[in-house]
Write a protein that holds these residues in place. Structure first.
Motif, PDB file in Angstrom:
ATOM      1  N   SER A 260       0.834  -1.205   0.000  1.00  0.00           N
ATOM      2  CA  SER A 260       0.000   0.000   0.000  1.00  0.00           C
ATOM      3  C   SER A 260       0.869   1.257   0.000  1.00  0.00           C
ATOM      4  N   ARG A 261       0.503   2.208  -0.845  1.00  0.00           N
ATOM      5  CA  ARG A 261       1.271   3.462  -0.837  1.00  0.00           C
ATOM      6  C   ARG A 261       0.994   4.261   0.437  1.00  0.00           C
TER       7      ARG A 261
ATOM      8  N   ASN B 196      -2.966   1.491  -4.485  1.00  0.00           N
ATOM      9  CA  ASN B 196      -3.973   2.161  -3.670  1.00  0.00           C
ATOM     10  C   ASN B 196      -4.972   1.080  -3.227  1.00  0.00           C
TER      11      ASN B 196
END
Ligand code: F6P
Length: 507
Positions: free
Chosen positions: A389-390, A405
């Motif tokens: 996950s960013r 995302n």
């Protein structure tokens, strides 16, 4: 020689068993090597009226562990309701999950005050006090109110949200002010430090000072960024050894040649577990050729059962896992295996080495050590792919992962498909870049960096070196505090976000 006093909600005292989780993993090495005092909650919940005022002290190796019990009401309100029902979701920018009640806030403060009262008699002149995490945001102020003048550092293991989100809980302005009673406040990322600085200015009336510091109440408080690390080489060794363990061999043979997607975490609303299942569902709907050829193992150890949102998530996860297997499974194949209890850490290491894809997709996370562990566990000759996950703090260091995302099921499905299909050369190249980001770091270096910065922040004079400081960092020279007028004149307009660099000790 200064003694290090660590204060955290959970304490890995010999009598408490292994209850301290990620925080203990981060601090154990430092404490074992240098000794000191570790203070916090014993893990015991006693009937009202049955808790003593003084801490119970026991020795384990080089460390004195001092703990207090909590009453049932304190546990319910301080730990479950306010720490995990208000601060945890809010600081993770999930205010919709917050269940605020001012009685809980009152007990949270009372427990912090009680901890300060029990800790104070154990303190010596020259002790460095290092307070950890969101359970103890008012502790530095509570200690100062009792006359404690020792250097105090505070480190937040979880994210710090933006000021407008923070303002959703009425206590936050006061809590930010109380955090500012510390000499040094550390965060996992530059984003968290910048959010705190903005909140301190907008809500609490602090004024920006030079070199990533804030002025508040006539004092200068330093901010710093200290991303928590893992012992990568040790974890890699464990993963390799565990591939021959019965548990990992049974898993391998049960996969019967299918590719393994692996997720491992506590069952927690911030971890994006339902979104992750949505990503898997989308993958299997879009790319039906994976059906029968891929299995996802999700270990989501139940935690914080006393908090409503955790129980609700468990129920939702059970429902969605069942629906996924029922809708997409076949008599001979099920896409998902869900395990809702903790699995031995060494077995997890070996399991990570089996996986083709590590799926680490929190909606928000301070750091996420699982992502770093997944990298460390891989076979360099045939590594798996990290889908990250960013919005995890680790994404700032692990840029060679497939960053996604987690709110977008198609993006998750595409990343899974890319990871599952990725050729050996690209997997190796990405893994080498990821390994380079973690291999020379360690929790010990992390801890020493914070302590060195605390000494510098508090301008402590020491005759002997306090704790050996890692080579990259110099033990700060003691300098007298400058008069406020002069320091005030140096206030600059540059944004804190631009000044705060991850991995650097700020002063
Ligand atoms: O930083 C988050 C944290 O407090 C970790 O230190 C710990 O491993 C985890 O949450 C577990 O939380 P709890 O103490 O509620 O089980």
């Amino acid at each position: 020689m200064n003694r290090l006093v660590v204060v955290s909600n959970r304490v890995p005292a010999p009598s408490a068993g292994s209850q301290a989780g990620g925080l203990a993993v981060a601090l154990d090495g430092l404490m074992e090597k240098h000794g000191g005092l570790w203070f916090g909650w014993s893990g015991a919940v006693m009937p009202d009226g049955a808790t003593g005022r003084a801490a119970m002290v026991e020795r384990g190796g080089a460390v004195d562990y001092a703990t207090i019990d909590l009453t049932q009401e304190e546990h319910d309100r301080y730990y479950n309701a306010f720490s995990n029902g208000v601060l945890w979701p809010l600081l993770h920018t999930m205010p919709e999950l917050m269940q605020y009640d001012r009685r809980d806030a009152r007990v949270y403060r009372e427990v912090n005050a009680r901890m300060a009262a029990a800790l104070q008699p154990l303190l010596r002149a020259g002790d460095l006090i290092w307070v950890h995490d969101y359970h103890l945001m008012p502790l530095a102020a509570a200690l100062r109110a009792r006359g404690v003048r020792n250097p105090i550092g505070f480190f937040l293991h979880i994210p710090f949200c933006a000021p407008d989100v923070l303002a959703a809980a009425p206590e936050m302005t006061e809590l930010v002010r109380e955090m500012l009673a510390a000499d040094l406040i550390g965060f996992q990322t530059d984003n968290d430090a910048a959010n705190f600085a903005a909140s301190a200015q907008m809500l609490a009336g602090a004024v920006r000072g030079p070199g990533n510091s804030l002025f508040f109440g006539g004092r200068r408080v330093r901010l710093g960024v200290f991303p928590v690390e893992i012992e990568a080489r040790g974890f890699a060794r464990t993963a390799l050894e565990m591939t021959a363990s019965p548990a990992v061999r049974r898993l391998r043979s049960s996969l019967d040649g299918q590719r393994l997607i692996l997720g491992v975490e506590r069952l927690d609303p911030t971890k994006g577990l339902l979104q992750r299942l949505a990503g898997l569902r989308r993958l299997l709907e879009k790319r039906q050729d994976w059906c029968g050829h891929v299995t996802m193992l999700q270990i989501a150890a139940m935690s914080r059962k006393g908090v409503d949102s955790y129980r609700a998530l468990r129920a939702a996860l059970d429902r969605e896992a069942g629906a996924l297997n029922a809708d997409l499974g076949e008599p001979y194949w099920q896409p998902l295996r869900l395990v809702a209890h903790a699995v031995d850490r060494a077995v997890v290491a070996g399991t990570m080495r089996l996986a083709r894809v590590g799926l680490v997709t929190p909606l928000r996370d301070g750091m996420n050590l699982v992502a770093k562990e997944f990298v460390a566990a891989q076979d360099p000759a045939d590594p798996g792919v990290l889908v990250l996950s960013r919005f995890a703090g680790a994404a700032r260091q692990l840029e060679a992962a497939l960053l996604v995302n987690p709110h977008d099921p198609d993006a998750m499905a595409d990343a899974l498909d890319t990871g599952l299909r990725m050729g050996l050369e690209e997997r190796q190249a990405r893994w080498r870049a990821l390994w380079a980001a973690i291999q020379h770091r360690s929790p010990l270096v992390w801890g020493r960096s914070f302590v060195a910065a605390l000494l510098r922040a508090a301008a402590v004079h020491t005759v002997e070196p306090v704790l050996a400081v890692p080579p990259a960092l110099e033990l700060p020279r003691a300098t007298p505090r400058r008069p406020m007028e002069r320091v005030g004149a140096e206030i600059e307009a540059a944004t804190l976000a631009a000044m705060v660099k991850p991995g650097r000790v700020l002063n």
